[in-house]
Scaffold this motif. Structure first.
Motif, PDB file in Angstrom:
ATOM      1  N   PHE A   3     -45.362  11.146 -51.457  1.00 21.52           N
ATOM      2  CA  PHE A   3     -45.313   9.686 -51.462  1.00 21.52           C
ATOM      3  C   PHE A   3     -46.738   9.159 -51.424  1.00 21.52           C
ATOM      4  CE2 PHE A   3     -41.109  10.832 -50.269  1.00 21.52           C
ATOM      5  CZ  PHE A   3     -40.297   9.791 -50.691  1.00 21.52           C
ATOM      6  N   ARG A   4     -46.959   8.046 -52.102  1.00 17.10           N
ATOM      7  CA  ARG A   4     -48.284   7.446 -52.159  1.00 17.10           C
ATOM      8  C   ARG A   4     -48.224   6.003 -51.684  1.00 17.10           C
ATOM      9  NH1 ARG A   4     -50.649   5.686 -57.793  1.00 17.10           N
ATOM     10  NH2 ARG A   4     -51.721   4.360 -56.275  1.00 17.10           N
ATOM     11  N   SER A   5     -49.371   5.476 -51.317  1.00 18.90           N
ATOM     12  CA  SER A   5     -49.458   4.088 -50.874  1.00 18.90           C
ATOM     13  C   SER A   5     -49.485   3.147 -52.078  1.00 18.90           C
ATOM     14  CB  SER A   5     -50.725   3.876 -50.043  1.00 18.90           C
ATOM     15  OG  SER A   5     -50.935   2.496 -49.788  1.00 18.90           O
ATOM     16  N   THR A   6     -48.932   1.956 -51.884  1.00 18.32           N
ATOM     17  CA  THR A   6     -48.990   0.935 -52.931  1.00 18.32           C
ATOM     18  C   THR A   6     -50.390   0.361 -53.088  1.00 18.32           C
ATOM     19  OG1 THR A   6     -48.290  -0.659 -51.241  1.00 18.32           O
ATOM     20  CG2 THR A   6     -46.577   0.207 -52.723  1.00 18.32           C
ATOM     21  N   ARG A   7     -51.280   0.601 -52.102  1.00 17.20           N
ATOM     22  CA  ARG A   7     -52.590  -0.044 -52.129  1.00 17.20           C
ATOM     23  C   ARG A   7     -53.761   0.909 -52.369  1.00 17.20           C
ATOM     24  NH1 ARG A   7     -52.313  -4.457 -47.120  1.00 17.20           N
ATOM     25  NH2 ARG A   7     -50.137  -5.084 -47.477  1.00 17.20           N
ATOM     26  N   SER A   8     -53.500   2.214 -52.442  1.00 14.89           N
ATOM     27  CA  SER A   8     -54.604   3.161 -52.623  1.00 14.89           C
ATOM     28  C   SER A   8     -54.048   4.463 -53.179  1.00 14.89           C
ATOM     29  CB  SER A   8     -55.322   3.417 -51.293  1.00 14.89           C
ATOM     30  OG  SER A   8     -54.485   4.176 -50.432  1.00 14.89           O
ATOM     31  N   SER A   9     -54.900   5.467 -53.243  1.00 16.87           N
ATOM     32  CA  SER A   9     -54.489   6.778 -53.740  1.00 16.87           C
ATOM     33  C   SER A   9     -53.990   7.689 -52.627  1.00 16.87           C
ATOM     34  CB  SER A   9     -55.661   7.447 -54.472  1.00 16.87           C
ATOM     35  OG  SER A   9     -56.775   7.584 -53.599  1.00 16.87           O
ATOM     36  N   GLU A  10     -53.865   7.179 -51.420  1.00 21.56           N
ATOM     37  CA  GLU A  10     -53.399   7.984 -50.289  1.00 21.56           C
ATOM     38  C   GLU A  10     -52.038   8.615 -50.609  1.00 21.56           C
ATOM     39  OE1 GLU A  10     -51.506   7.349 -45.840  1.00 21.56           O
ATOM     40  OE2 GLU A  10     -52.710   5.739 -46.713  1.00 21.56           O
ATOM     41  N   LYS A  11     -51.909   9.915 -50.394  1.00 19.44           N
ATOM     42  CA  LYS A  11     -50.652  10.624 -50.614  1.00 19.44           C
ATOM     43  C   LYS A  11     -50.263  11.393 -49.361  1.00 19.44           C
ATOM     44  CE  LYS A  11     -50.703  11.274 -55.646  1.00 19.44           C
ATOM     45  NZ  LYS A  11     -50.610  12.270 -56.756  1.00 19.44           N
ATOM     46  N   VAL A  12     -48.962  11.414 -49.088  1.00 18.70           N
ATOM     47  CA  VAL A  12     -48.459  12.111 -47.897  1.00 18.70           C
ATOM     48  C   VAL A  12     -47.148  12.808 -48.245  1.00 18.70           C
ATOM     49  CG1 VAL A  12     -49.520  10.441 -46.330  1.00 18.70           C
ATOM     50  CG2 VAL A  12     -47.153  10.103 -47.088  1.00 18.70           C
ATOM     51  N   SER A 325     -41.507 -11.418 -47.820  1.00 19.58           N
ATOM     52  CA  SER A 325     -40.599 -10.309 -48.089  1.00 19.58           C
ATOM     53  C   SER A 325     -41.381  -9.005 -48.228  1.00 19.58           C
ATOM     54  CB  SER A 325     -39.808 -10.581 -49.377  1.00 19.58           C
ATOM     55  OG  SER A 325     -39.091 -11.783 -49.268  1.00 19.58           O
ATOM     56  N   SER A 326     -41.240  -8.127 -47.250  1.00 22.16           N
ATOM     57  CA  SER A 326     -42.073  -6.930 -47.193  1.00 22.16           C
ATOM     58  C   SER A 326     -41.937  -6.049 -48.426  1.00 22.16           C
ATOM     59  CB  SER A 326     -41.731  -6.115 -45.945  1.00 22.16           C
ATOM     60  OG  SER A 326     -42.360  -6.646 -44.821  1.00 22.16           O
ATOM     61  N   ASN A 327     -40.697  -5.784 -48.845  1.00 17.99           N
ATOM     62  CA  ASN A 327     -40.498  -4.850 -49.942  1.00 17.99           C
ATOM     63  C   ASN A 327     -40.942  -5.391 -51.290  1.00 17.99           C
ATOM     64  OD1 ASN A 327     -39.146  -2.141 -49.398  1.00 17.99           O
ATOM     65  ND2 ASN A 327     -38.059  -3.521 -48.021  1.00 17.99           N
ATOM     66  N   PHE A 328     -41.273  -6.677 -51.322  1.00 19.09           N
ATOM     67  CA  PHE A 328     -41.773  -7.247 -52.566  1.00 19.09           C
ATOM     68  C   PHE A 328     -43.053  -6.547 -53.008  1.00 19.09           C
ATOM     69  CE2 PHE A 328     -43.570 -10.789 -55.131  1.00 19.09           C
ATOM     70  CZ  PHE A 328     -42.530 -10.885 -56.047  1.00 19.09           C
ATOM     71  N   GLU A 329     -43.817  -6.035 -52.047  1.00 19.78           N
ATOM     72  CA  GLU A 329     -45.040  -5.314 -52.396  1.00 19.78           C
ATOM     73  C   GLU A 329     -44.732  -4.079 -53.231  1.00 19.78           C
ATOM     74  OE1 GLU A 329     -48.807  -3.007 -50.264  1.00 19.78           O
ATOM     75  OE2 GLU A 329     -47.785  -4.629 -49.204  1.00 19.78           O
ATOM     76  N   ARG A 330     -43.662  -3.379 -52.889  1.00 19.86           N
ATOM     77  CA  ARG A 330     -43.277  -2.209 -53.702  1.00 19.86           C
ATOM     78  C   ARG A 330     -42.907  -2.631 -55.121  1.00 19.86           C
ATOM     79  NH1 ARG A 330     -40.564  -0.002 -48.709  1.00 19.86           N
ATOM     80  NH2 ARG A 330     -41.653   1.947 -48.209  1.00 19.86           N
ATOM     81  N   PHE A 331     -42.202  -3.746 -55.241  1.00 15.37           N
ATOM     82  CA  PHE A 331     -41.846  -4.244 -56.566  1.00 15.37           C
ATOM     83  C   PHE A 331     -43.098  -4.586 -57.362  1.00 15.37           C
ATOM     84  CE2 PHE A 331     -40.583  -8.007 -59.195  1.00 15.37           C
ATOM     85  CZ  PHE A 331     -39.838  -7.312 -60.128  1.00 15.37           C
ATOM     86  N   LEU A 332     -44.059  -5.229 -56.712  1.00 14.24           N
ATOM     87  CA  LEU A 332     -45.304  -5.586 -57.394  1.00 14.24           C
ATOM     88  C   LEU A 332     -46.046  -4.343 -57.880  1.00 14.24           C
ATOM     89  CD1 LEU A 332     -46.687  -8.457 -55.109  1.00 14.24           C
ATOM     90  CD2 LEU A 332     -45.695  -8.673 -57.407  1.00 14.24           C
ATOM     91  N   TYR A 334     -44.777  -1.751 -59.194  1.00 10.21           N
ATOM     92  CA  TYR A 334     -44.239  -1.380 -60.512  1.00 10.21           C
ATOM     93  C   TYR A 334     -44.521  -2.460 -61.556  1.00 10.21           C
ATOM     94  CZ  TYR A 334     -42.176   2.454 -57.994  1.00 10.21           C
ATOM     95  OH  TYR A 334     -42.024   3.591 -57.226  1.00 10.21           O
ATOM     96  N   VAL A 335     -44.552  -3.727 -61.140  1.00 14.19           N
ATOM     97  CA  VAL A 335     -44.952  -4.799 -62.049  1.00 14.19           C
ATOM     98  C   VAL A 335     -46.380  -4.559 -62.539  1.00 14.19           C
ATOM     99  CG1 VAL A 335     -45.484  -7.273 -62.212  1.00 14.19           C
ATOM    100  CG2 VAL A 335     -43.409  -6.521 -61.028  1.00 14.19           C
ATOM    101  N   ALA A 336     -47.219  -4.029 -61.638  1.00 13.80           N
ATOM    102  CA  ALA A 336     -48.632  -3.793 -61.962  1.00 13.80           C
ATOM    103  C   ALA A 336     -48.856  -2.479 -62.700  1.00 13.80           C
ATOM    104  CB  ALA A 336     -49.464  -3.805 -60.687  1.00 13.80           C
ATOM    105  N   GLY A 337     -47.783  -1.769 -63.047  1.00 11.16           N
ATOM    106  CA  GLY A 337     -47.947  -0.495 -63.725  1.00 11.16           C
ATOM    107  C   GLY A 337     -48.588   0.551 -62.844  1.00 11.16           C
ATOM    108  N   ALA A 338     -48.252   0.526 -61.535  1.00 11.34           N
ATOM    109  CA  ALA A 338     -48.773   1.474 -60.537  1.00 11.34           C
ATOM    110  C   ALA A 338     -50.275   1.329 -60.316  1.00 11.34           C
ATOM    111  CB  ALA A 338     -48.430   2.912 -60.918  1.00 11.34           C
ATOM    112  N   ASP A 339     -50.792   0.136 -60.575  1.00 11.61           N
ATOM    113  CA  ASP A 339     -52.210  -0.149 -60.341  1.00 11.61           C
ATOM    114  C   ASP A 339     -52.378  -0.595 -58.886  1.00 11.61           C
ATOM    115  OD1 ASP A 339     -54.778  -1.187 -60.172  1.00 11.61           O
ATOM    116  OD2 ASP A 339     -54.723  -2.129 -62.147  1.00 11.61           O
ATOM    117  N   ALA A 345     -55.230  -6.406 -54.289  1.00  9.64           N
ATOM    118  CA  ALA A 345     -55.813  -7.735 -54.513  1.00  9.64           C
ATOM    119  C   ALA A 345     -54.755  -8.821 -54.344  1.00  9.64           C
ATOM    120  CB  ALA A 345     -56.431  -7.804 -55.916  1.00  9.64           C
ATOM    121  N   TRP A 346     -53.561  -8.590 -54.885  1.00 11.78           N
ATOM    122  CA  TRP A 346     -52.468  -9.554 -54.713  1.00 11.78           C
ATOM    123  C   TRP A 346     -52.131  -9.744 -53.234  1.00 11.78           C
ATOM    124  CZ3 TRP A 346     -49.031  -7.157 -59.105  1.00 11.78           C
ATOM    125  CH2 TRP A 346     -49.352  -7.769 -60.330  1.00 11.78           C
ATOM    126  N   GLU A 347     -52.049  -8.643 -52.496  1.00 14.11           N
ATOM    127  CA  GLU A 347     -51.715  -8.730 -51.075  1.00 14.11           C
ATOM    128  C   GLU A 347     -52.818  -9.425 -50.285  1.00 14.11           C
ATOM    129  OE1 GLU A 347     -48.845  -7.999 -49.508  1.00 14.11           O
ATOM    130  OE2 GLU A 347     -48.040  -7.661 -51.527  1.00 14.11           O
TER     131      GLU A 347
END
Length: 500
Positions: A3-12, A325-332, A334-339, A345-347
């Protein structure tokens, strides 16, 4: 699967994500490589809900063996925890509309669907990570998550749970459920504030080095039972997959035929799980995000601007009274193409200004799959009355919001496909609203109102609520939101003292 973070390359690892909930950078964990197009009706037909869950979750929780996942799923989805052997029965209103009933669990809300399984996932992850600290689950609730999490984790060895809810932002029955919660490892507090206040505070706790260091010194690790945790979110995919199988089996649609879903939405976890089901191969065409007067999400799908700087309303559908809405970040993500940089920046924009916006091109793309709508409280009560009198079917206020949005779409000629409404709670959890809607008159005691509703409708009173009236109140305290930090630290001290 990592699993990776929505905000960086961190993987766990999956077990780390389950244990910690929030990424170290404040982002949310998502699958590093999403399993797209892996599900088909041919592979799913003739399977019970438990077997469908085994298939779906095998793609995400690869850290567990098939036998381990099967055992956890069988322990979660059985006749002890669910009143209907189908787990999520499908109810057909007419040839164009079906309702997936997600409220047959122990606390009569859709949160039971994941929170019946999550304690097993978390306990197994703790063992796998060789984590010997006590777990403290910190949870904010707008009504249903709190009770479902409390019930799921009560007296689970090695875990403790603390829930915060808005004192004036839940139904009388939801409040009774939490105030009378049993268990030796539970703690519940109301706050003078709203759900967003509680949720934002807990997010800060998870990333506060000082607070985490204090907890660690006391032998305690913070985790979450909100849908920011993958253990809460990913099991919700299963009931969308199960819904598709039931639609085909019942003849509502043909194999491979697309259908729409309408989801009453607050924290965006439920509808996001449906989006994940689609990515896995389920032929969902449109996701309709149904909102009450706190219509920040409905407005976003219209304008592409998420603007939480607006008046907050306390409504008849309290579990949707959310502006952040917390989970909206996960949706974003995928909207951002995993960028992840774009998501970060949006957050940042959202945190600093209360607003963020996608581009016109991004809005056009996401509107191919998503749209939004909303109705107010008067319309919600009118929908409850209409559906009961026309079809003999009683809706809770959140599901009524979804139904009302569906009716508006049908009037506009937009409901062209078979549509499923995700019914999120039992109507008896909201007696004042139901009594108003059916013109039965309100009473001071919510249990008296339930008797009136039952006498009128003939719908039996669920055992979980029938037994609730005689239980003693254990947690009646209300605090200022500024006192939440000290409340958490005090509970940390109490847990440490008990286990030292």
């Amino acid at each position: 699967m990592d699993f990776r973070s929505t905000r960086s390359s961190e993987k766990v690892s999956p077990s780390y994500a389950l244990l910690h909930g929030l990424a170290q950078d404040g982002g949310l964990y998502v699958p590093s490589v999403f399993p797209e197009g892996v599900l088909s009706y041919t592979d799913l037909k003739n399977k019970k809900y438990q077997e469908i869950a085994e298939v779906v979750l095998s793609y995400f929780f690869t850290n567990f063996t098939d036998e381990e996942r099967k055992t956890m799923i069988e322990n979660a989805y059985n006749d002890v925890n669910f009143a209907d052997s189908r787990i999520v029965p499908l109810h057909s209103i007419d040839t164009a509309l079906s309702i997936t009933e997600l409220f047959h669990g122990r606390t009569l809300a859709f949160k039971d669907m994941a929170l019946s399984l999550f304690p097993y996932l978390l306990t197994a992850a703790k063992k796998q990570e060789k984590e010997d600290r006590e777990i403290l689950i910190l949870t904010a609730t707008s009504g249903d998550t709190g009770k479902a999490a409390l019930e799921g984790f009560k007296d689970v060895e090695g875990t403790n749970i603390m829930v915060f809810y808005p004192s004036m932002g839940v139904s009388p029955m939801q409040k009774q459920q939490m105030q009378k919660q049993e268990g030796n490892n539970v703690n519940v507090s109301a706050i003078h504030g709203n759900f967003d206040d509680a949720q934002s505070f807990l997010k800060r706790v998870f990333t506060n080095e000082e607070v985490n260091a204090y907890a660690n010194k006391k032998g305690i690790l913070f985790s979450s039972a909100n849908s920011i945790n993958v253990g809460r979110l990913l099991p919700q995919i299963v009931y969308y997959v199960s819904t598709y199988v039931s639609l085909v089996d019942s003849g509502c649609i043909e194999e491979g035929e697309a259908f729409d879903v309408v989801v009453p939405t607050g924290n965006f976890g439920n509808i996001l799980a449906g989006y994940f089901a689609k990515k896995m191969g389920i032929p969902i065409a449109q996701f309709i995000c149904a909102s009450n007067e706190n219509k920040v999400l409905a407005d976003f799908f219209e304008t592409g601007v998420y603007d939480m700087k607006r008046e907050f309303f306390t409504t008849a559908s309290p579990s949707m009274d959310i502006l952040l809405s917390s989970n909206f970040e996960r949706f974003l993500f995928y909207v951002a193409g995993a960028d992840s940089a774009k998501v970060a920046a949006w957050e940042k924009d959202l945190q600093e200004t209360g607003k963020m916006a996608v581009s016109a091109e991004e809005l056009k793309s996401l509107r191919e799959e998503f749209s939004g709508g909303w109705i107010d409280d008067d319309e919600t009560r009118a929908v409850i009355n209409h559906v009961y009198n026309d079809f003999g079917y009683l809706l809770d206020p959140h599901t009524a919001v979804a139904y009302g949005v569906y009716l508006n779409r049908r009037k506009q000629g937009l409901a062209q496909r078979h549509t499923v409404i995700m019914a999120t709670a039992h109507p008896y959890k909201f007696p004042p609203v139901i009594c108003d809607a059916l013109a039965l008159g309100q009473k001071d005691n919510p249990f008296d109102m339930l008797e009136t509703i039952a006498s009128c409708t003939g719908i039996y009173l669920p055992k979980a609520l029938a037994e609730l009236e005689m239980k003693p109140v254990r947690f009646a305290n209300t605090m200022e939101k500024e006192e939440m930090k000290q409340a958490v630290l005090s509970f940390v001290d109490a847990i440490h003292a008990e286990h030292m």
